[in-house]
Design an enzyme around this catalytic site. Sequence first.
Site, PDB file in Angstrom:
ATOM      1  CD  GLN A  64      -2.805   0.971   2.486  1.00 12.91           C
ATOM      2  OE1 GLN A  64      -2.458   0.143   3.115  1.00 12.91           O
ATOM      3  NE2 GLN A  64      -3.808   2.258   2.501  1.00 12.91           N
ATOM      4  CG  HIS A 114      -6.448   3.537  -2.435  1.00 14.89           C
ATOM      5  ND1 HIS A 114      -5.433   3.893  -1.417  1.00 14.89           N
ATOM      6  CD2 HIS A 114      -5.716   2.843  -3.460  1.00 14.89           C
ATOM      7  CE1 HIS A 114      -4.329   3.221  -1.552  1.00 14.89           C
ATOM      8  NE2 HIS A 114      -4.322   2.695  -2.709  1.00 14.89           N
TER       9      HIS A 114
HETATM   10  P1  AMP Z   1      -1.538   1.645  -3.637  1.00 13.67           P
HETATM   11  O1  AMP Z   1      -0.137   1.021  -4.113  1.00 13.67           O
HETATM   12  O2  AMP Z   1      -2.558   0.489  -3.493  1.00 13.67           O
HETATM   13  O3  AMP Z   1      -1.508   2.365  -2.435  1.00 13.67           O
HETATM   14  O4  AMP Z   1      -1.980   2.570  -4.949  1.00 13.67           O
HETATM   15  C1  AMP Z   1      -1.841   4.000  -4.784  1.00 13.67           C
HETATM   16  C2  AMP Z   1      -2.466   4.396  -6.265  1.00 13.67           C
HETATM   17  O5  AMP Z   1      -2.641   5.752  -6.307  1.00 13.67           O
HETATM   18  C3  AMP Z   1      -1.257   4.163  -7.452  1.00 13.67           C
HETATM   19  O6  AMP Z   1      -1.960   3.300  -8.311  1.00 13.67           O
HETATM   20  C4  AMP Z   1      -0.836   5.618  -7.724  1.00 13.67           C
HETATM   21  O7  AMP Z   1      -0.887   5.624  -9.352  1.00 13.67           O
HETATM   22  C5  AMP Z   1      -2.321   6.261  -7.433  1.00 13.67           C
HETATM   23  N1  AMP Z   1      -2.116   7.746  -7.081  1.00 13.67           N
HETATM   24  C6  AMP Z   1      -0.886   8.365  -6.578  1.00 13.67           C
HETATM   25  N2  AMP Z   1      -1.124   9.550  -6.454  1.00 13.67           N
HETATM   26  C7  AMP Z   1      -2.177   9.880  -7.347  1.00 13.67           C
HETATM   27  C8  AMP Z   1      -2.592  11.222  -7.780  1.00 13.67           C
HETATM   28  N3  AMP Z   1      -2.300  12.457  -7.279  1.00 13.67           N
HETATM   29  N4  AMP Z   1      -3.679  11.066  -8.647  1.00 13.67           N
HETATM   30  C9  AMP Z   1      -4.435   9.883  -8.772  1.00 13.67           C
HETATM   31  N5  AMP Z   1      -3.723   8.504  -8.631  1.00 13.67           N
HETATM   32  C10 AMP Z   1      -2.771   8.582  -7.734  1.00 13.67           C
END
Ligand code: AMP
Length: 131
Positions: free
Chosen positions: A92, A98
Amino acid sequence: MEECIFCKIIKEEIPSKTIYEDERVKVFLDINPNTNGDLLIIPKKHTENLFTIDNNTLNYILEIIKDKIYPILIKKLNATGLTISQNNGTGQEVKHFHIHITPRYEEDHLQFTSDKSILKNIDEIYNILTK
Ligand code: AMP
Ligand code: ZN
């Protein structure tokens, strides 16, 4: 949670490409998509992960994915399937709950990979989990 990036997105201090929003949740495009229309759904009230979110909000999020978002992905992007994924702790990156809403398409070749060389025998794992 001053520095939480998703709280900043909710407060519109950081821009997002939001496709659905109501008083409880926000749905926006992931900046690093795996397929066309790869989305994130987040609760507006900050909570870290699956083990801290209240079940009522969790159910609401699943209902929004099922009843509102997936129909849009089918209709507008011709999605032929849906993969939902959700990371807690290791794996994460953003510590604001999310769910990844990843529309699927024939030939998208989406894969989940890991280092299988470090795996224990499946019978050993079964014994550990059941004794
Ligand atoms: P996780 O690794 O499950 O925490 O996923 C976090 C997700 O957030 C990743 O797929 C990133 O590409 C996405 N993410 C991070 N910053 C942003 C942002 N500013 N806008 C949209 N998506 C984001
Ligand atoms: Zn947050």
